[in-house]
Design a protein around this motif. Structure first.
Motif, PDB file in Angstrom:
ATOM      1  N   VAL A   1      -4.277   2.910  -1.584  1.00  0.00           N
ATOM      2  CA  VAL A   1      -3.726   4.237  -1.283  1.00  0.00           C
ATOM      3  C   VAL A   1      -4.272   4.772   0.024  1.00  0.00           C
ATOM      4  N   GLY A   2      -3.351   5.012   0.962  1.00  0.00           N
ATOM      5  CA  GLY A   2      -3.689   5.612   2.252  1.00  0.00           C
ATOM      6  C   GLY A   2      -3.053   6.982   2.378  1.00  0.00           C
ATOM      7  N   PHE A   3      -2.684   7.368   3.602  1.00  0.00           N
ATOM      8  CA  PHE A   3      -2.322   8.767   3.873  1.00  0.00           C
ATOM      9  C   PHE A   3      -1.160   8.850   4.870  1.00  0.00           C
ATOM     10  N   HIS A   4      -0.275   9.828   4.633  1.00  0.00           N
ATOM     11  CA  HIS A   4       0.704  10.175   5.670  1.00  0.00           C
ATOM     12  C   HIS A   4       0.633  11.668   5.921  1.00  0.00           C
ATOM     13  N   ASN A   5       0.745  12.025   7.186  1.00  0.00           N
ATOM     14  CA  ASN A   5       0.607  13.415   7.625  1.00  0.00           C
ATOM     15  C   ASN A   5       1.892  13.792   8.349  1.00  0.00           C
ATOM     16  N   ASP A   6       2.681  14.676   7.737  1.00  0.00           N
ATOM     17  CA  ASP A   6       3.971  15.041   8.318  1.00  0.00           C
ATOM     18  C   ASP A   6       3.923  16.307   9.159  1.00  0.00           C
ATOM     19  N   CYS A   7       2.718  16.758   9.487  1.00  0.00           N
ATOM     20  CA  CYS A   7       2.564  17.846  10.468  1.00  0.00           C
ATOM     21  C   CYS A   7       1.354  17.564  11.351  1.00  0.00           C
ATOM     22  N   PHE A   8       1.304  16.369  11.851  1.00  0.00           N
ATOM     23  CA  PHE A   8       0.193  15.898  12.680  1.00  0.00           C
ATOM     24  C   PHE A   8       0.119  16.703  13.977  1.00  0.00           C
ATOM     25  N   LEU A   9      -1.087  17.165  14.309  1.00  0.00           N
ATOM     26  CA  LEU A   9      -1.364  17.881  15.567  1.00  0.00           C
ATOM     27  C   LEU A   9      -0.641  19.227  15.655  1.00  0.00           C
ATOM     28  N   ALA A  10      -0.287  19.812  14.480  1.00  0.00           N
ATOM     29  CA  ALA A  10       0.585  20.986  14.495  1.00  0.00           C
ATOM     30  C   ALA A  10      -0.133  22.312  14.287  1.00  0.00           C
TER      31      ALA A  10
ATOM     32  N   LYS B   1       0.839  -1.202   0.000  1.00  0.00           N
ATOM     33  CA  LYS B   1       0.000   0.000   0.000  1.00  0.00           C
ATOM     34  C   LYS B   1       0.872   1.249   0.000  1.00  0.00           C
ATOM     35  N   VAL B   2       0.377   2.274  -0.693  1.00  0.00           N
ATOM     36  CA  VAL B   2       1.085   3.536  -0.875  1.00  0.00           C
ATOM     37  C   VAL B   2       0.321   4.623  -0.128  1.00  0.00           C
ATOM     38  N   GLN B   3       1.058   5.617   0.392  1.00  0.00           N
ATOM     39  CA  GLN B   3       0.418   6.711   1.128  1.00  0.00           C
ATOM     40  C   GLN B   3       0.699   8.045   0.459  1.00  0.00           C
ATOM     41  N   VAL B   4      -0.340   8.870   0.309  1.00  0.00           N
ATOM     42  CA  VAL B   4      -0.178  10.225  -0.214  1.00  0.00           C
ATOM     43  C   VAL B   4      -0.318  11.223   0.932  1.00  0.00           C
ATOM     44  N   ARG B   5       0.122  12.440   0.665  1.00  0.00           N
ATOM     45  CA  ARG B   5       0.321  13.413   1.740  1.00  0.00           C
ATOM     46  C   ARG B   5      -0.979  14.026   2.280  1.00  0.00           C
ATOM     47  N   THR B   6      -2.033  14.149   1.478  1.00  0.00           N
ATOM     48  CA  THR B   6      -3.280  14.724   1.974  1.00  0.00           C
ATOM     49  C   THR B   6      -4.476  13.944   1.426  1.00  0.00           C
TER      50      THR B   6
END
Length: 458
Positions: free
Chosen positions: A235-244, A202-207
């Motif tokens: 396709v799932g998700f990655h969040n590089d500013c979680f809770l920010a 599985k692949v993750q996109v940013r938003t």
């Protein structure tokens, strides 16, 4: 007069009930005990458990043709209960050239060392780590993916997930110098990535909006799609500013709607990432973080950034809770198992499972019922129909299966559940098996979970 009093006394006893309590209720006989069934209540463990493809991770990046992963550092992850790393390859030297043999050898060596040490990676490729630098043109990205296909296919067993990468600084799909953030170019890169990766990855996109734009839909997929292997189901998700910040630095446009969309999709595809310095919001409290990770079904979180957020959780005694809850945390609740069975007959497995983690299991696993002879230790292995991906948070999972006993001789057997990696290369590695979160059930040397039951086959 005496006889009248006795009569009244007897009538009073009758009207008050045979137990003399005055409630008028007849006591209910207890349910008869079925001596042929072992009714088991399993004890939940409170330990931090190292399970594959989930939990806190380390973020380890490497420049072009740099040094491979250190075996010593990978081995040390066991002491931290860490089973995954975020491995980022910066391809700065190859913006206008094919990937070199040395670069491909570096990636191959990393995969070999991950496998040796029992670790998996969340993978990302990017062309720079500074927003003022350039990325590569679309044609070069697609050519690099063709070059990467053989090494990714050969080493899919130690890839947990892949972050889409390639576009812009850090591969975060924002700061591009080659116009890669158009919907057409994002779609071209994502489609190529899905093409060169094996179907099970599985692949993750940013938003969330990136996925919706690329696949031209907005309603979260349901089980009929989510448990399949179509592109949208991978396709799932990655969040590089979680809770920010209130919108996590632009991760969301319509915050509530998009979070609910991710929550629904995350029954089938992974979410994860890292925190970063808060802007116009306080550092996330334990309660805030717990609520968000439960809603968005977080599977992994970076241990290396952002430090003050992680320290806040340590200071307030919830860091260890998150160690336990990130990703899946499967456990046995109860079992009703027959004490005896007939040779060449059937055995009914009747268990209740729970997932006390934030998220489901996302990658395919194979489950087996193991019969281990009390007499000589011989092991017999029977495949189960259990799909652990469907043991989701916040609901009990009733597991009832009929197991054929053909080829298992008469005798006494201890029973175990084994949930192992689907790849042939890792299926016998205990480090890659799922440990259920129960006390007194895990057999670390084999990767099996004891059901605390002995079956006699007559």
């Amino acid at each position: 007069m005496k006889y009248k009093f006795i009569t009244l006394f007897i009538l009073c006893i009758i009207s008050c009930g045979s137990d003399g309590t005055g409630t008028g209720e007849t006591p209910i006989d207890p349910e008869p005990v079925d001596d042929t069934i072992n009714a088991i209540t399993y004890t939940a463990s409170n330990d931090v458990i190292s399970n594959p493809e989930r939990g806190f991770m380390h973020h380890w990046a490497v420049e072009s043709e740099g040094a491979p992963l250190s075996l010593a550092m990978l081995n040390a992850l066991k002491n931290e209960k860490v089973t995954i790393i975020n491995r980022i390859y910066y391809l700065d030297a190859f913006k206008d050239a094919d990937l070199s043999a040395a670069e491909l050898d570096l990636i191959t060596t990393d995969f070999e060392r991950l496998r040796t040490t029992g670790v998996k990676c969340i993978l990302r490729f990017a062309y720079n780590s500074d927003q003022n630098e350039t990325d590569a043109p679309l044609s070069r990205v697609l050519a690099h993916l063709d070059q990467l296909q053989p090494v990714l296919t050969e080493n899919a067993d130690v890839i947990a997930f892949v972050q889409a990468g390639f576009i812009g600084s850090w591969g975060e799909w924002y700061y591009t110098t080659n116009n890669l953030t158009t919907v057409e170019n994002k779609r071209a890169i994502l489609n190529k990535l899905l093409e060169v990766l094996p179907k099970e990855i599985k692949v993750q996109v940013r938003t969330p909006l990136y996925k919706q734009e690329i696949f031209e839909y907005s309603t979260a997929m349901d089980a009929s799609v989510g448990y399949g292997d179509s592109d949208v189901a991978r396709v799932g998700f990655h969040n590089d500013c979680f809770l920010a910040s209130s919108d996590d630095y632009g991760t969301y446009q319509n915050v509530a709607v998009e979070k609910q969309y991710i929550s629904n999709e995350a029954l089938f595809v992974p979410t994860g990432g890292e925190t970063c310095p808060p802007a116009n919001v306080p550092i996330a409290s334990c309660n805030t973080a717990d609520t968000e990770m439960a809603l968005l079904k977080w599977t992994y979180l970076n241990l290396d950034y952002y430090g003050p957020v992680l320290q806040e959780w340590r200071n307030n005694d919830c860091f260890e809770d998150f160690q336990k809850e990130l990703g899946y945390r499967l456990l046995l609740k109860t079992g009703r198992l027959k004490k005896e069975a007939t040779a060449n007959g059937n055995f009914e497995l009747d268990l209740v499972l729970e997932n006390a983690g934030f998220a489901p299991v996302y990658n395919k696993k194979n489950a087996f019922l193991i019969f281990k002879s009390v007499g000589d230790g011989t092991v017999y292995k029977k495949a189960l129909g259990l799909d652990v991906k469907k043991v989701v948070p916040d609901s009990d999972y009733d597991m009832k299966e009929i197991i054929g006993l053909a080829d298992i001789p008469s005798g006494d057997y201890k029973l175990y559940i084994k949930i192992e990696d689907a790849s042939t290369s890792l299926k016998d590695r205990p480090e890659y098996a799922i440990q259920l979160a129960n006390s007194g059930t895990w057999e670390a040397s084999t990767g099996m979970n004891e059901l605390l039951h002995t079956l006699t086959i007559n």
